[in-house]
Design an enzyme around this catalytic site. Sequence first.
Site, PDB file in Angstrom:
ATOM      1  CG  ASN A 148      -1.692   1.258   1.410  1.00 62.29           C
ATOM      2  OD1 ASN A 148      -1.830   2.029   0.460  1.00 62.29           O
ATOM      3  ND2 ASN A 148      -2.222   1.489   2.598  1.00 62.29           N
ATOM      4  CD1 TRP A 149       3.843   1.297  -2.793  1.00 60.53           C
ATOM      5  CD2 TRP A 149       3.611   2.327  -4.775  1.00 60.53           C
ATOM      6  NE1 TRP A 149       4.660   0.656  -3.700  1.00 60.53           N
ATOM      7  CE2 TRP A 149       4.535   1.271  -4.920  1.00 60.53           C
ATOM      8  CE3 TRP A 149       3.301   3.107  -5.885  1.00 60.53           C
ATOM      9  CZ2 TRP A 149       5.153   0.984  -6.141  1.00 60.53           C
ATOM     10  CZ3 TRP A 149       3.915   2.825  -7.096  1.00 60.53           C
ATOM     11  CH2 TRP A 149       4.835   1.774  -7.217  1.00 60.53           C
ATOM     12  CE  LYS A 150       0.310   3.455   4.730  1.00 55.83           C
ATOM     13  NZ  LYS A 150       0.108   3.557   6.149  1.00 55.83           N
ATOM     14  CG  HIS A 167      -5.772   1.875   5.044  1.00 52.68           C
ATOM     15  ND1 HIS A 167      -5.345   2.791   5.964  1.00 52.68           N
ATOM     16  CD2 HIS A 167      -4.760   0.984   4.896  1.00 52.68           C
ATOM     17  CE1 HIS A 167      -4.114   2.470   6.348  1.00 52.68           C
ATOM     18  NE2 HIS A 167      -3.735   1.377   5.715  1.00 52.68           N
ATOM     19  CD  GLU A 225      -2.874   5.457   6.649  1.00 44.61           C
ATOM     20  OE1 GLU A 225      -2.865   5.551   5.413  1.00 44.61           O
ATOM     21  OE2 GLU A 225      -1.933   4.951   7.300  1.00 44.61           O
ATOM     22  CD  GLU A 232      -3.658  -2.811   7.301  1.00 43.85           C
ATOM     23  OE1 GLU A 232      -2.543  -3.058   6.880  1.00 43.85           O
ATOM     24  OE2 GLU A 232      -4.250  -1.738   7.080  1.00 43.85           O
ATOM     25  N   GLY A 236       2.150   1.895  10.698  1.00 46.11           N
ATOM     26  CA  GLY A 236       3.140   2.970  10.590  1.00 46.11           C
ATOM     27  C   GLY A 236       3.824   3.336  11.897  1.00 46.11           C
ATOM     28  CB  SER A 263       4.936  -2.145  11.926  1.00 44.23           C
ATOM     29  OG  SER A 263       4.470  -0.831  12.195  1.00 44.23           O
ATOM     30  N   GLY A 290       2.677  -1.331   4.298  1.00 50.76           N
ATOM     31  CA  GLY A 290       2.709   0.090   3.979  1.00 50.76           C
ATOM     32  C   GLY A 290       4.132   0.561   3.735  1.00 50.76           C
ATOM     33  N   GLY A 291       4.758   1.094   4.774  1.00 51.06           N
ATOM     34  CA  GLY A 291       6.088   1.705   4.663  1.00 51.06           C
ATOM     35  C   GLY A 291       7.110   0.836   3.946  1.00 51.06           C
TER      36      GLY A 291
HETATM   37  C1  PEP Z   1      -0.871  -0.050   5.921  1.00 47.26           C
HETATM   38  O1  PEP Z   1      -0.823   1.108   5.534  1.00 47.26           O
HETATM   39  O2  PEP Z   1      -1.814  -0.767   5.605  1.00 47.26           O
HETATM   40  C2  PEP Z   1       0.206  -0.545   6.777  1.00 47.26           C
HETATM   41  C3  PEP Z   1       0.115  -1.731   7.291  1.00 47.26           C
HETATM   42  O3  PEP Z   1       1.265   0.320   6.963  1.00 47.26           O
HETATM   43  P1  PEP Z   1       2.665  -0.048   7.663  1.00 47.26           P
HETATM   44  O4  PEP Z   1       3.143  -1.343   7.063  1.00 47.26           O
HETATM   45  O5  PEP Z   1       3.562   1.088   7.348  1.00 47.26           O
HETATM   46  O6  PEP Z   1       2.397  -0.204   9.128  1.00 47.26           O
END
Ligand code: PEP
Length: 248
Positions: free
Chosen positions: A9-11, A94, A96, A166, A172, A212, A233-234
């Site tokens: 997930n590049w956001k 998501h 966010e 999640e 994050g 994470s 994500g990251g």
């Molecule tokens: C996400 O955005 O779905 C996510 C899991 O981010 P991260 O891996 O950065 O925690």
Amino acid sequence: MRKKVIAGNWKMNMLPNEAIDFIDKLTPLVKDTQNEVILCVPYTDLFYALLTAQNTNIKIGAQNVHWEESGAYTGEISAKMLKSIGVEYVIIGHSERRKNFFETDEIVNKKVKAALANGLKPIICVGETIEQKEAGVTKKVVTEQVKKVLDEIKEEQIENIIIAYEPIWAIGSGKTATIKDANDITKEIRDEICKIYGQKASKRVIIQYGGSVKPENCKEYLNASDIDGALVGGASLNPEIFAEIVNN
Ligand code: PEP
């Protein structure tokens, strides 16, 4: 046996030239994997990403979708529009978006229905806040979310959806759910699917862990009995690091 599905997930990151460069670098690194590889990219990257990922094993997804097919919804993108350019997956609900854009389970459910009706595969996010975790209500919260987001979804549609568990506090933050907790909650989600749709559907549905995930911890999550992959994500913003997760 269920396959493992690793979705990035590049956001709100990556310009089209960066997306093209990323996919060119990722392609040889993941070409031999048995796992499903998905990149969920910003709308502005979709077309470039789809073209660059042609003839590779990398699938492309969006990060949001509107529930209506067309109409006076300035700034929105419909499932029909995504499908028309060849998008296969879409992240829905998501945390966010739930937090910053006030998406409720009811809205998520409408989006899931629109995605499925147009042949997109939704990656539906559920998860508890830190307050809910500390109050010991994670299982209740997550199973309620699952029931609501799947309202009126039919049994035969379940194999086209992915659920991403999640924990919101793990996104994050560098904090992660223990393998046992993550596996217990994914199992709880599977049991809920079993209650609603029966055993066949519950054995087929893909349930990811997200929060994470990185190369150092992904192996244990991916080896857990009920976890079928990861939403990343990251760590999905660097092709070498993301490939390490895919290849684990
Ligand atoms: C996400 O955005 O779905 C996510 C899991 O981010 P991260 O891996 O950065 O925690």
